[in-house]
Design an enzyme around this catalytic site. Structure first.
Site, PDB file in Angstrom:
ATOM      1  N   CYS A 217      29.943  -3.063  52.164  1.00  0.00           N
ATOM      2  CA  CYS A 217      31.265  -3.361  52.004  1.00  0.00           C
ATOM      3  C   CYS A 217      32.878  -3.462  52.962  1.00  0.00           C
ATOM      4  CB  CYS A 217      32.664  -2.266  50.744  1.00  0.00           C
ATOM      5  SG  CYS A 217      30.889  -1.474  49.972  1.00  0.00           S
TER       6      CYS A 217
ATOM      7  N   HIS B 201      39.672  -2.055  50.654  1.00  0.00           N
ATOM      8  CA  HIS B 201      38.574  -3.408  49.198  1.00  0.00           C
ATOM      9  C   HIS B 201      38.638  -2.469  48.127  1.00  0.00           C
ATOM     10  CE1 HIS B 201      34.177  -2.951  48.537  1.00  0.00           C
ATOM     11  NE2 HIS B 201      34.551  -1.530  48.306  1.00  0.00           N
TER      12      HIS B 201
ATOM     13  N   ASN C 203      33.916  -4.667  42.352  1.00  0.00           N
ATOM     14  CA  ASN C 203      33.707  -4.414  43.663  1.00  0.00           C
ATOM     15  C   ASN C 203      32.571  -5.773  43.549  1.00  0.00           C
ATOM     16  OD1 ASN C 203      32.937  -4.101  46.087  1.00  0.00           O
ATOM     17  ND2 ASN C 203      32.271  -1.717  45.119  1.00  0.00           N
TER      18      ASN C 203
END
Length: 326
Positions: free
Chosen positions: A116, A253, A283
């Site tokens: 990520c 994020h 996500n």
């Protein structure tokens, strides 16, 4: 007066697959429900790649939009960095296929893997090339098809992720060397391998010979994400003699809305300064931050001269923080 080379954002682009999967859709094949997911994550829906649609396809679409917005032709790109955890093949780098399809044949092209946090690692790497005049134009992409590595029997992970891609075009320009310059001003990258087993995929060519599935110790990742986000942002701002109030937008994020709220509260920053896309995208791992940048740009949230902080944490655990002026 001394000058300094800066990496300027020329264009931003993104792509989300056409297939939208809502929480209600997921509940048809996963032991979950809309209320359970929304209360714990803030996610309402996510996009999944179609059968036969690969990470390279998403990356090319996002890159093409970023190039169009930048006014830079593919032939002018000197460097392509693709951040991804879900490459088309074990090798070669998916970036080489993206290069081929864009026609950016003068560029070096490679993948980078920090899950990520990959896009932040990619930006910092591209910035290093541009600052020392090893490239003038760079294309940095975050692209994922996380739906391909989800265990649909594990509702603690499979409800979180979506597919997508985001990209930016950078150009090296001379600035005055101060915080008033546009572009990337400062970056910090971190890894703490002691938490390697807190967020990982239980497969790989060297271990199982399979791609494996996402595994996560949710509570510990939540705790680490909040703590490391706050710590790294505060350190970056201290190094640049800035206060939280100096930052116009926080593009963090998009892992979990509760993480975002907790981090912003601990930073002492209004939640309204956080760019949010998680509700409709979930996500998207390395694509999360550039897709949020694209959203902020398209909605007119980002304005020229705005001071922004980008931050992401992922498996490793690895995290990166970047300060830039739009």
């Amino acid at each position: 007066m001394s000058t300094s080379t800066r990496s300027i954002f020329l264009g931003v682009g993104g792509y989300l697959p056409e297939r939208i999967v809502t929480n209600h859709d997921l509940a048809e094949w996963v032991d979950t429900n809309d209320e359970w997911i929304r209360e714990r994550t803030g996610i309402r829906a996510r996009h999944f790649a179609a059968e036969g649609e690969f990470t390279s396809d998403l990356a090319v679409r996002a890159a093409a939009e970023a190039l169009e917005n930048s006014g830079i032709a593919a032939e002018q790109i000197d460097l392509i960095i693709l951040a991804t955890t879900t490459p088309d093949n074990t090798f070669p780098a998916t970036a080489s296929l993206v290069q081929q399809r864009l026609g950016a044949f003068r560029s070096a092209a490679f993948d980078i893997q920090a899950v990520c946090a990959g896009f932040i690692f990619g930006l910092a790497t591209a910035d290093a090339f541009l600052r020392v005049h090893r490239a003038r134009h760079a294309l940095v992409i975050g692209a994922e098809t996380f739906s391909r590595i989800l265990d649909w029997k594990d509702r603690t992970t499979c409800v979180l992720f979506g597919d997508g891609a985001g990209a930016v075009v950078l150009e090296a320009r001379e600035g005055e060397g101060g915080l008033g310059d546009h572009g990337i001003l400062s970056a910090r990258l971190h890894t703490d391998g002691r938490h390697y087993d807190k967020l990982y995929v239980d497969g790989g060519p060297s271990t199982t010979g399979t791609s494996g599935f996402v595994r996560m110790v949710g509570r510990e990742v939540f705790r680490q994400a909040v703590a490391r986000t706050v710590e790294s942002i505060e350190t970056l701002l201290q190094e640049n003699q800035l206060a939280i109030t100096d930052i116009d937008h926080f593009i963090l994020h998009q892992a979990n809305e509760r993480i975002l709220k907790a981090a912003m509260e601990k930073l002492g920053a209004p939640f309204e300064k956080a760019v949010l896309t998680i509700s409709e995208q979930g996500n998207t791992s390395a694509a999360s931050v550039p897709l949020a940048m694209r959203h902020a740009h398209q909605e007119g949230i980002l304005k020229r001269g705005d001071l922004i902080v980008l931050e992401a944490l992922g498996g490793g655990l690895s995290w990166g923080t970047l300060l830039a002026r739009w």
